[in-house]
Design an enzyme around this catalytic site. Sequence first.
Site, PDB file in Angstrom:
ATOM      1  N   ILE A  77      12.681 109.070  -7.742  1.00  0.00           N
ATOM      2  CA  ILE A  77      11.785 109.917  -7.716  1.00  0.00           C
ATOM      3  C   ILE A  77      11.157 109.917  -9.087  1.00  0.00           C
ATOM      4  CG2 ILE A  77      13.790 111.806  -8.519  1.00  0.00           C
ATOM      5  CD1 ILE A  77      12.083 113.899  -6.722  1.00  0.00           C
ATOM      6  N   SER A  78       9.758 110.212  -8.891  1.00  0.00           N
ATOM      7  CA  SER A  78       8.740 110.231 -10.273  1.00  0.00           C
ATOM      8  C   SER A  78       9.145 111.248 -11.041  1.00  0.00           C
ATOM      9  CB  SER A  78       7.579 109.888  -9.751  1.00  0.00           C
ATOM     10  OG  SER A  78       7.272 108.648  -9.066  1.00  0.00           O
TER      11      SER A  78
END
Length: 233
Positions: A77-78
């Site tokens: 997940i960025s």
Amino acid sequence: MQAWIIPPPKEPVKSREEFRKEREDKVKWLIRDGYLRSRRIKNALLRVSREDFVPAPYRDYAYIEVPFPLPGERATISCPHSYPLFYEPLGLDKGHRFLEVGLGSGYGAAVAREVVGPEGLVVSIEIDPITFDFSKENLENAGYKDILLVNRDGGLGYPEMSPYDRISMTAACIDVPPPLIEQLGIGGRLISPIIRGEDQDLVLLEKTKKGVRRRVICKVLYVPLRGRYGAST
Ligand SMILES: C[S@@+](CC[C@H](N)C(=O)[O-])C[C@H]1O[C@@H](n2cnc3c(N)ncnc32)[C@H](O)[C@@H]1O
């Protein structure tokens, strides 16, 4: 090139209220630091509970600027700032037909869904079946039933719902896969991390009747694209 220090996994203990406060503070920070400008993107970031998309051992760190590992191969997940970093130059807005390549946790698709609203369309593709199942469950639990989720190679796009107004690639490629340019409508924009030697540039493409214009936005660091147009790093 940036690198991140991932804090140690732990049992999550924070309350909904603590997360809400952290989310509001994060949005203020994103505005102050110049990542976030548009009201629709701001409201979307306030509406989506990022903690619902972060694996439990890292949930309490949901609002810190670190990309966390997801179930599956090389999926993350960025960082929180990555979403306005991509969606502001895209000019993502109400009613857009939006394609995401790299569903990951499902968070970016949920934020996009809030931005485009019921008049728009969100299609998101994930190549990894384990990551796909993780994001599907996150989105179902968070109540997002109107995002078209596709488990296949996103380098080939999803021609069934094209043309798209906006395309976001969240994995780094050597060059933008031609099928994605084809599936972008005239006047449409695409954003992608593009590998340049040891570095990656975040590049914004705009498709006009005369061709494709490109603009480098900044340096980034993303997981490599897999599949037919994959980057072998
Ligand atoms: C940085 S993560 C995505 C972050 C995601 N947007 C989110 O909000 O959590 C990049 C994702 O791209 C996926 N990916 C890599 N190559 C792909 C491909 N050819 N097609 C679709 N997804 C791909 C990876 O498995 C990974 O889940």
